[in-house]
Write a protein that holds these residues in place. Structure first.
Motif, PDB file in Angstrom:
ATOM      1  N   ARG A 103       6.387 -11.677  19.335  1.00 15.52           N
ATOM      2  CA  ARG A 103       7.658 -12.372  19.605  1.00 15.52           C
ATOM      3  C   ARG A 103       7.455 -13.885  19.583  1.00 15.52           C
ATOM      4  N   LYS A 104       8.330 -14.537  18.835  1.00 22.98           N
ATOM      5  CA  LYS A 104       8.223 -16.005  18.727  1.00 22.98           C
ATOM      6  C   LYS A 104       9.240 -16.633  19.676  1.00 22.98           C
ATOM      7  N   PHE A 105       8.770 -17.032  20.819  1.00 25.04           N
ATOM      8  CA  PHE A 105       9.670 -17.596  21.830  1.00 25.04           C
ATOM      9  C   PHE A 105      10.014 -19.043  21.494  1.00 25.04           C
ATOM     10  N   PRO A 106      11.237 -19.456  21.857  1.00 23.25           N
ATOM     11  CA  PRO A 106      11.566 -20.876  21.636  1.00 23.25           C
ATOM     12  C   PRO A 106      10.665 -21.771  22.483  1.00 23.25           C
ATOM     13  N   ASP A 107      10.178 -21.237  23.587  1.00 25.18           N
ATOM     14  CA  ASP A 107       9.332 -22.034  24.482  1.00 25.18           C
ATOM     15  C   ASP A 107       7.880 -21.557  24.451  1.00 25.18           C
ATOM     16  N   ALA A 108       7.443 -21.048  23.286  1.00 24.40           N
ATOM     17  CA  ALA A 108       6.040 -20.614  23.166  1.00 24.40           C
ATOM     18  C   ALA A 108       5.133 -21.825  23.353  1.00 24.40           C
ATOM     19  N   VAL A 109       4.228 -21.737  24.334  1.00 22.65           N
ATOM     20  CA  VAL A 109       3.316 -22.864  24.552  1.00 22.65           C
ATOM     21  C   VAL A 109       1.851 -22.432  24.489  1.00 22.65           C
ATOM     22  N   VAL A 110       1.631 -21.131  24.574  1.00 27.73           N
ATOM     23  CA  VAL A 110       0.275 -20.595  24.507  1.00 27.73           C
ATOM     24  C   VAL A 110       0.255 -19.618  23.342  1.00 27.73           C
ATOM     25  N   MET A 111      -0.835 -19.603  22.585  1.00 27.24           N
ATOM     26  CA  MET A 111      -0.940 -18.623  21.500  1.00 27.24           C
ATOM     27  C   MET A 111      -2.332 -17.999  21.529  1.00 27.24           C
ATOM     28  N   GLU A 112      -2.413 -16.772  21.060  1.00 25.78           N
ATOM     29  CA  GLU A 112      -3.720 -16.095  21.111  1.00 25.78           C
ATOM     30  C   GLU A 112      -3.777 -15.040  20.023  1.00 25.78           C
ATOM     31  N   GLU A 113      -4.981 -14.804  19.538  1.00 27.29           N
ATOM     32  CA  GLU A 113      -5.147 -13.743  18.552  1.00 27.29           C
ATOM     33  C   GLU A 113      -6.281 -12.801  18.931  1.00 27.29           C
ATOM     34  N   ARG A 114      -6.895 -13.063  20.074  1.00 25.21           N
ATOM     35  CA  ARG A 114      -7.943 -12.157  20.518  1.00 25.21           C
ATOM     36  C   ARG A 114      -7.322 -10.799  20.829  1.00 25.21           C
ATOM     37  N   GLU A 115      -8.085  -9.737  20.594  1.00 28.92           N
ATOM     38  CA  GLU A 115      -7.562  -8.412  20.847  1.00 28.92           C
ATOM     39  C   GLU A 115      -7.188  -8.231  22.325  1.00 28.92           C
ATOM     40  N   VAL A 116      -6.247  -7.330  22.544  1.00 33.20           N
ATOM     41  CA  VAL A 116      -5.927  -6.956  23.911  1.00 33.20           C
ATOM     42  C   VAL A 116      -6.974  -5.928  24.317  1.00 33.20           C
ATOM     43  N   ASP A 117      -7.612  -6.108  25.445  1.00 32.17           N
ATOM     44  CA  ASP A 117      -8.489  -5.042  25.924  1.00 32.17           C
ATOM     45  C   ASP A 117      -8.195  -4.760  27.380  1.00 32.17           C
ATOM     46  N   VAL A 118      -8.023  -3.504  27.645  1.00 33.26           N
ATOM     47  CA  VAL A 118      -7.686  -3.063  28.991  1.00 33.26           C
ATOM     48  C   VAL A 118      -8.752  -2.061  29.397  1.00 33.26           C
ATOM     49  N   HIS A 119      -9.213  -2.166  30.632  1.00 36.16           N
ATOM     50  CA  HIS A 119     -10.349  -1.334  31.045  1.00 36.16           C
ATOM     51  C   HIS A 119      -9.929  -0.158  31.925  1.00 36.16           C
ATOM     52  N   TYR A 120     -10.754   0.864  31.886  1.00 35.38           N
ATOM     53  CA  TYR A 120     -10.586   1.964  32.835  1.00 35.38           C
ATOM     54  C   TYR A 120     -11.969   2.382  33.309  1.00 35.38           C
ATOM     55  N   GLN A 121     -12.024   3.037  34.456  1.00 36.80           N
ATOM     56  CA  GLN A 121     -13.329   3.437  35.002  1.00 36.80           C
ATOM     57  C   GLN A 121     -13.836   4.680  34.259  1.00 36.80           C
ATOM     58  N   GLN A 122     -15.093   4.658  33.908  1.00 36.18           N
ATOM     59  CA  GLN A 122     -15.659   5.778  33.148  1.00 36.18           C
ATOM     60  C   GLN A 122     -15.524   7.104  33.887  1.00 36.18           C
ATOM     61  N   ASN A 123     -15.600   7.045  35.218  1.00 33.29           N
ATOM     62  CA  ASN A 123     -15.602   8.319  35.946  1.00 33.29           C
ATOM     63  C   ASN A 123     -14.236   8.995  35.993  1.00 33.29           C
ATOM     64  N   LEU A 124     -13.214   8.342  35.448  1.00 34.60           N
ATOM     65  CA  LEU A 124     -11.922   9.025  35.397  1.00 34.60           C
ATOM     66  C   LEU A 124     -11.959  10.158  34.381  1.00 34.60           C
ATOM     67  N   LYS A 125     -12.689   9.935  33.305  1.00 36.59           N
ATOM     68  CA  LYS A 125     -12.790  10.983  32.290  1.00 36.59           C
ATOM     69  C   LYS A 125     -13.938  11.920  32.583  1.00 36.59           C
ATOM     70  N   ASP A 126     -14.972  11.388  33.194  1.00 33.95           N
ATOM     71  CA  ASP A 126     -16.163  12.185  33.419  1.00 33.95           C
ATOM     72  C   ASP A 126     -16.688  11.852  34.817  1.00 33.95           C
ATOM     73  N   ALA A 127     -16.382  12.753  35.757  1.00 35.98           N
ATOM     74  CA  ALA A 127     -16.674  12.460  37.162  1.00 35.98           C
ATOM     75  C   ALA A 127     -18.167  12.301  37.431  1.00 35.98           C
ATOM     76  N   SER A 128     -19.021  12.683  36.471  1.00 36.62           N
ATOM     77  CA  SER A 128     -20.452  12.555  36.728  1.00 36.62           C
ATOM     78  C   SER A 128     -20.943  11.125  36.464  1.00 36.62           C
ATOM     79  N   LYS A 129     -20.103  10.290  35.898  1.00 36.29           N
ATOM     80  CA  LYS A 129     -20.506   8.903  35.629  1.00 36.29           C
ATOM     81  C   LYS A 129     -20.503   8.094  36.922  1.00 36.29           C
TER      82      LYS A 129
END
Ligand code: FAD
Lengths: 333, 592
Positions: free
Chosen positions: B473-499
């Motif tokens: 989205r191109k905001f009229p008041d865009a003041v920050v820009m970025e192209e780095r990937e979005v990365d969101v984390h989750y805890q490994q033990n949610l999928k595998d409780a032995s972690k």
């Protein structure tokens, strides 16, 4: 967790669609295999180009996914053994390593663009990998098949392609029947059981209590959360169900325990039987679990005698958090 | 001679206000000791446990003594208490044990042995001189902690254990008035000296504003500082010149190279004569009249002095949204339900965004490094660490050493999170040491600061979400820009409780350039509050991309320039968008 693929003869495959990207040399055609009329797994035979800079090799392979789109295995195609970049054939351990890599959904390859595979800072001819003169970043090197960096990279990204996974999940939903539901509910694969929970309507949830209980007992934390999140209020209000779930507290992981306590806070009535069940696990509670539990207790009106006893005993115990029970004012000194 | 607090002086006040029947007690704050020796001042958890404290962070080797002296009015026999905590209670000896020496005599009690912050009775001492010498003697090197020491002639004079009662008691003990007596005025007060706060201070200062930069650490940079050592990611956007004064090389997280970039940062900031730098000052309150902040109160992390900072406008770049929180700004915490903003990432389902809102956020990390020393050495056994490490072996911590749990709040439980990570580190290291060839493995560094990724997010006029990324989205008041990937984390033990529960995994979403509007950089309901950094206005998933430090730096710079426009027109942040947007964007354009 491996699905037996010993003999495909008993399975019949139907094409369900394909996926392609600009740089694929051919679309990835996917087939759904049924066993006695019930969907069992997906697979695809395809050729793909494995390229480094401008040099490409053709790779023929067959990949298998389960019904929720997780990679489960691969096979070579007749006349097309896997080779490394220098044309040396794969050794036995390379085949095993490749499968291990493809099973690893947290591999470092996930984070890398192709042009980041070679560490540009350290150009050491001695570290020749895939026939290149750059060193593979050390971290990557440990995870990939030796001498087959680009093969590893290309296959991992196809095996874990989100679009393919979505396509397969959609197809499984389309092919979902009562029989498949039963298969999936009885599966020991958590992703199948999560899929099954997602398909259950509110009424069906209440009709499948044993399935929910087993899932809470044995499932991974994600399955447990999926179940707890979906339990409808009428079912929570059922004394037997509520107390049964509470009695599982000791078996649950930390996150599910807390999620259960939080879910109970939203339930109209937490029965004293449930609180008693939970009080058996005071010793296993983390600080915030205990605080959350004490909040449930303080909201619950008159306490039963055995609950009072459990709380008082705990308050006097050596437990690291026993002071919290004292602080709560629920039991008297 | 350090500061000290006599009860006698304020006896009457006390009797009136809090009713604690005090004797001639003397309270000594550990963080104000004359000489710290190897102990460190830890002010991270003041809001939860009441005070900065001293920490014996010796990585398994006892640190050298901290010492001080103070004067008493009356010689005689005194009872002594120490406020401390056993940070890893269980069926073993407490890891962080220490002793107290009074006038050179070591008192027998081993301290740091009771769970939960509280007063431990040390014993009695006969004080024959009016000047008393104190020393803290670390016994283990495993993070013993001492908040304060209290001397009283009556054994019944036990101070309150925690909470409000303790805070009141402490205030009386120190004879503190309700408000700081020193008042300073600025054009802009920036709280939090991470990359975002530093960039805000520079941008505003370049436009001629008198700026106060209040930061609770000795060094600037937040997570990018030498104390946490995360390298800065992201692009410069419109602010290359400013951000190059502050950012880091792409060193591996945890690397000593962080020092070099920190020097650069300090040299650059010090060039701005109109930035008044308050390092080692922690803001502890924001005063608001209606929906306007009038002042921020801060306290020196060891000396205890206080200053009231007044300004027409404030920037919250504390990462934790403290200024907004104290002033009553709207904020959010946790993960929104997937449908709230439509932020699904289909193949990742619940791990990305839940069906029902919950209390997970991206977790906190404690980075650490080891090296092969030149001689073999034995690491003490750490039974208290194994309940967390659970057999895990490791030589260093990466970004994956991360902790988020539904029953941990990243702010309220930050000390427990840090301590949990310490157990993970000591335990995994001890397990690694048992392998052959690891005899010489030694700790080089373990941070004692919690490196946070996400906590409170203050709500602005616009809430930035994942959709703004996917739709670019191109905001009229865009003041920050970025192209780095979005990365969101989750805890490994949610999928595998032995972690192990202290390891995470990342989900990546690659993206072309996306933009952040100015409207998510000021508070919706507090009229003179900007925010920059990871506490800007966004959803949980919205934070996944722009939480990195060049992007948060861009936010800081954008806010600094907006503050200059506000100063020019005597207007609030919202008016910059409503009435002066063209001028503001032109000013930003000129920075390239
Ligand atoms: C292990 C780890 C790895 C990461 N990897 C990367 C990476 O590779 N690259 C990247 O760019 N980002 C990375 N991040 C994310 C990034 O570091 C954070 O999002 C960062 O917090 C954003 O910067 P900030 O300026 O908003 O906050 P911070 O860096 O947290 O700065 C805020 C500062 O304010 C101070 N403060 C807080 N409260 C007060 C108060 N009351 N008074 C005075 N001062 C106060 C704090 O001490 C802190 O130093 C990582 C984070 C972690 C934990």
């Amino acid at each position: 967790m491996e699905v037996t693929l010993k003999s495909q003869e008993n399975y019949d495959g139907n094409s369900i669609g394909s996926y392609s990207e600009d740089d694929y040399i051919e679309p990835i055609n996917i087939e759904l295999y049924n066993f006695q009329g019930i969907p069992a797994f997906y697979s695809s035979e395809f050729a793909t180009a494995v390229c480094e800079d401008k040099i490409c090799e053709l790779l023929h392979i067959k990949l298998f996914w389960d019904l929720t789109g997780n990679y489960i295995g691969y096979d070579t195609l007749a006349g097309h053994p896997l080779t490394k970049f220098d044309h040396e054939p794969f050794e036995k351990e390379d085949y095993i390593k490749l499968h291990e890599l493809l099973m690893n959904d947290g591999t470092i390859l996930k984070f890398k663009r192709k042009d980041e595979l070679i560490d540009k800072k350290i150009l050491r001819p001695s570290d020749v990998i895939d026939g290149t003169t750059g060193a593979t970043a050390l971290e990557i090197k440990e995870e990939v098949v030796k001498g087959a960096l680009y093969t590893s990279y290309t296959l991992w990204h196809i095996a874990h392609k989100g679009e393919i996974q979505n396509l397969l999940n959609e197809q499984t939903k389309k092919s979902y029947t009562k029989e498949l539901a039963i298969e999936m509910m009885n599966s020991d694969r958590d992703s199948y059981r999560i899929f099954a929970v997602d398909q259950l309507s509110v009424d069906e949830l209440s009709e499948n209590i044993p399935f929910l209980i087993i899932g809470l007992k044995q499932g991974n934390p994600l399955l447990r959360k999926t179940i707890l999140q979906k339990v409808p209020s009428p079912l929570w209000n059922d004394l037997d169900f509520q107390a049964k779930v509470c009695s599982l507290y000791g078996l649950l992981d930390v996150n599910s325990r807390f999620y259960l306590l939080q879910s109970l806070k939203e339930v109209a009535l937490v029965y004293s039987q449930s609180l008693e069940e939970l009080s058996k696990y005071l010793n296993k509670m983390s600080k915030n679990q205990l605080l959350e539990y004490l909040e449930l207790v303080s909201k619950s009106g008159e306490l039963s005698n055995s609950l009072k006893t459990n709380l008082s005993e705990f308050a006097r115990s050596e437990n690291r958090y026993s002071y919290l029970v004292m602080d709560s004012g629920i039991v008297e000194d | 001679m350090m500061k000290q607090y006599f009860f006698a002086v304020i006896f009457i006040l006390l009797a009136l206000s809090s009713g604690y029947g005090q004797q001639n007690g003397v309270l000594i704050e550990a963080e104000s000791f004359d000489k710290l020796g190897g102990w460190l001042v830890d002010p991270q958890f003041v809001e939860q446990m009441g005070s900065p404290y001293l920490l014996a962070h010796g990585m398994g080797e006892p640190v050298s003594n901290a010492s001080t002296s103070f004067k008493i009015k009356e010689k005689g026999e005194y009872h002594i208490w120490v406020r401390s905590k056993n940070w890893a209670p269980g069926d073993w000896k407490a890891p962080g044990r220490f002793q107290l020496a009074v006038n050179g005599e070591v008192l027998a009690s081993e301290l740091g042995t009771k769970p939960g912050w509280g007063w431990e009775y040390v014993g009695m001492a006969e004080l024959k001189k009016k000047t008393v010498e104190l020393a803290l003697i670390d016994l283990t090197g495993f993070d013993g902690r001492c908040d304060a020491i209290y001397f009283s002639q009556s054994k019944d004079d036990v101070p309150p254990r925690a909470g409000k009662a303790l805070a009141e008691w402490r205030k009386s003990a120190k004879g503190e008035s309700d408000q700081p007596s020193v008042v300073e005025e600025y054009d802009l007060v920036v709280v939090g000296g991470g990359i975002a706060g530093c960039a805000a201070a520079i941008a505003a200062a370049e436009q001629g504003l008198e700026v106060a930069l209040i930061h609770d650490r000795p060094v600037l940079g937040g997570n990018a500082s030498s104390e946490i050592r995360v390298h800065t990611l992201g692009i410069y956007g419109n602010f290359e010149r400013i951000l190059k004064m502050l950012d880091t090389e792409h060193y591996p997280n945890g690397s000593l190279e962080a020092y070099k970039d920190e020097d650069k940062r300090h040299q650059n900031i010090s060039k701005y004569k109109n930035i008044a730098l308050f390092t080692n000052w922690r803001a502890y309150d924001a005063l608001a009249e209606g929906n306007t902040i009038t002042a921020v109160d801060a306290r020196h992390t060891s000396a205890g002095k206080r200053i009231r900072f007044k300004a027409p406008r404030f920037v919250d770049s504390t990462g934790d949204g403290w200024i907004g929180y104290w002033a009553g700004a709207e904020f959010t915490y946790g993960r929104e339900a997937v449908d709230q903003y439509g932020e699904a990432y289909e193949e990742w389902g619940e791990l990305w965004s839940p069906n029902k809102a919950d209390g997970f956020v991206m977790g906190s990390s404690v980075l650490w490094r080891t090296y092969q020393s030149d001689k073999a050495y034995e690491f003490p056994s750490v039974p208290w660490a194994e309940e967390v490490a659970m057999g895990h072996e490791a030589k260093a911590g990466t970004w994956k050493w991360e902790l988020s749990r539904l029953d941990y709040h990243q702010i309220e439980d930050a000390e427990e999170i840090r301590d949990h990570m310490l157990k993970a580190i000591y335990g995994s290291f001890a397990n690694q040491k048992k392998l052959s060839g690891m005899e010489k493995l030694k700790f080089e560094w373990i941070s004692y600061l919690v490196g946070k990724r996400e906590s409170r997010r203050l709500v602005g006029d616009y809430i930035f979400t994942f959709n703004d990324v996917t739709e670019q989205r191109k905001f009229p008041d865009a003041v920050v820009m970025e192209e780095r990937e979005v990365d969101v984390h989750y805890q490994q033990n949610l999928k595998d409780a032995s972690k192990p529960d202290f390891l995470s995994e990342a989900i990546f979403y690659r993206t072309p350039m996306y933009y952040i509007p100015y409207r998510s950089l000021y508070s919706k309901n507090i009229s003179n509050l900007f925010m920059a950094g990871r506490n800007f206005s966004c959803s949980h998933i919205g934070l996944g991309g722009p939480r990195v430090m060049r992007t948060t730096g861009q936010m800081g710079a954008a806010v600094g320039f907006a503050a200059a426009i506000c100063a020019k027109y005597q207007c609030d942040p919202r008016s910059v968008y409503e009435d002066h947007l063209d001028e503001y964007l032109e000013l930003i354009e000129k920075q390239k």
